[in-house]
Design a protein around this motif. Structure first.
Motif, PDB file in Angstrom:
ATOM      1  N   ASN A 160      40.353   4.639  -3.516  1.00 51.95           N
ATOM      2  CA  ASN A 160      41.319   3.777  -2.720  1.00 51.95           C
ATOM      3  C   ASN A 160      42.368   5.111  -2.316  1.00 51.95           C
ATOM      4  OD1 ASN A 160      43.478   2.341  -1.603  1.00 51.95           O
ATOM      5  ND2 ASN A 160      42.806   0.805  -2.483  1.00 51.95           N
ATOM      6  N   PRO A 161      42.690   5.132  -0.991  1.00 49.69           N
ATOM      7  CA  PRO A 161      43.636   6.126  -0.737  1.00 49.69           C
ATOM      8  C   PRO A 161      45.029   5.745  -1.431  1.00 49.69           C
ATOM      9  CG  PRO A 161      42.958   5.052   1.235  1.00 49.69           C
ATOM     10  CD  PRO A 161      42.183   4.788   0.019  1.00 49.69           C
ATOM     11  N   TYR A 162      45.320   4.570  -1.317  1.00 46.28           N
ATOM     12  CA  TYR A 162      46.707   4.202  -1.894  1.00 46.28           C
ATOM     13  C   TYR A 162      46.676   4.298  -3.458  1.00 46.28           C
ATOM     14  CZ  TYR A 162      47.676   2.501   2.565  1.00 46.28           C
ATOM     15  OH  TYR A 162      47.916   2.664   3.850  1.00 46.28           O
ATOM     16  N   ASP A 189      45.292   6.521  -5.068  1.00 46.15           N
ATOM     17  CA  ASP A 189      45.383   7.878  -5.085  1.00 46.15           C
ATOM     18  C   ASP A 189      46.810   8.448  -5.181  1.00 46.15           C
ATOM     19  OD1 ASP A 189      44.429  10.920  -5.340  1.00 46.15           O
ATOM     20  OD2 ASP A 189      44.686  10.856  -3.055  1.00 46.15           O
ATOM     21  N   ILE A 190      47.673   7.983  -3.891  1.00 46.69           N
ATOM     22  CA  ILE A 190      49.013   8.173  -3.887  1.00 46.69           C
ATOM     23  C   ILE A 190      49.681   7.697  -5.153  1.00 46.69           C
ATOM     24  CG2 ILE A 190      50.935   7.414  -2.503  1.00 46.69           C
ATOM     25  CD1 ILE A 190      49.239   7.392   0.068  1.00 46.69           C
ATOM     26  N   GLY A 239      49.141  13.591  -0.450  1.00 46.65           N
ATOM     27  CA  GLY A 239      47.951  14.294  -0.139  1.00 46.65           C
ATOM     28  C   GLY A 239      47.877  14.329   1.424  1.00 46.65           C
ATOM     29  N   ASN A 240      46.817  14.134   1.984  1.00 45.73           N
ATOM     30  CA  ASN A 240      46.415  14.351   3.240  1.00 45.73           C
ATOM     31  C   ASN A 240      46.822  13.131   4.072  1.00 45.73           C
ATOM     32  OD1 ASN A 240      45.115  16.664   3.236  1.00 45.73           O
ATOM     33  ND2 ASN A 240      43.278  15.748   2.832  1.00 45.73           N
ATOM     34  N   ASP A 241      47.682  11.671   3.456  1.00 43.24           N
ATOM     35  CA  ASP A 241      47.927  10.930   3.958  1.00 43.24           C
ATOM     36  C   ASP A 241      49.321  10.880   4.476  1.00 43.24           C
ATOM     37  OD1 ASP A 241      48.757   8.196   4.818  1.00 43.24           O
ATOM     38  OD2 ASP A 241      47.769   7.078   3.344  1.00 43.24           O
ATOM     39  N   GLY A 244      51.632   5.577   3.909  1.00 46.92           N
ATOM     40  CA  GLY A 244      51.502   6.421   2.544  1.00 46.92           C
ATOM     41  C   GLY A 244      52.652   6.777   2.116  1.00 46.92           C
TER      42      GLY A 244
END
Length: 171
Positions: free
Chosen positions: A2-4, A6-7, A54-56, A61
């Motif tokens: 999950n991108p969040y 990861d953040i 990251g990329n977000d 983000g």
């Protein structure tokens, strides 16, 4: 992943790294920021931004990273107040500089406090001679507190400046 999430993991790692780095390199200097210190803080914040998000680079983000930083800070403060050993690790202790007119040269040397700087703090507190100082302490926030032997104590505020050339800093 999950991108969040990861953040959250990245932001937590960066925050904990910064806490440890500040503990190792000295928090006392934070209360005496000079131009180079402000530049360092700005550059560090810029350099770790991508490590956190990251990329977000979206608004969500950034808000997720900010939220986790606030949450970690809140948790660390609660742990500091609740557990003495954790508090001892995280927080500096006040240091005695003068006791009953006697200078502690070992502490003064360790803390890189010059005689002129100590005299300046004494003048700020209305004390002229070392022998008149009952107690002088370098507080955890970088201030030098001085208690004289006089019965009418004055309350003043002396903020230690690390960079002596920068006389425009606030006291």
């Amino acid at each position: 992943m999950n991108p969040y999430l990861d953040i959250i993991i990245r932001s937590t790692a960066v925050y904990l790294f910064m806490v440890v780095a500040l503990r190792i390199f000295g928090k006392k200097e934070l209360s005496q920021l000079n131009t180079a210190d402000v530049i360092l803080i700005l550059l560090i914040s810029n350099s770790v931004q991508n490590a956190m998000v990251g990329n977000d680079t979206t608004l969500w983000g950034g808000l997720a990273a900010a939220t986790i930083l606030f949450a970690i800070n809140f948790i660390l403060k609660k742990l500091t107040y609740r557990y003495k050993k954790f508090s001892d690790f995280m927080l500096e202790k006040p240091e005695i500089l003068i006791h009953n007119g006697n200078l502690d040269f070992k502490n003064l040397s360790k803390l890189d406090i010059t005689s002129d700087e100590l005299k300046e703090a004494m003048r700020e507190h209305g004390v002229e001679y070392f022998k008149d100082v009952k107690l002088a302490m370098l507080e955890i926030d970088g201030n030098i507190s001085i208690i004289s032997g006089e019965s009418n104590l004055k309350q003043t505020h002396y903020k230690r400046r690390k960079n002596r050339k920068n006389l425009t800093q606030g006291i």
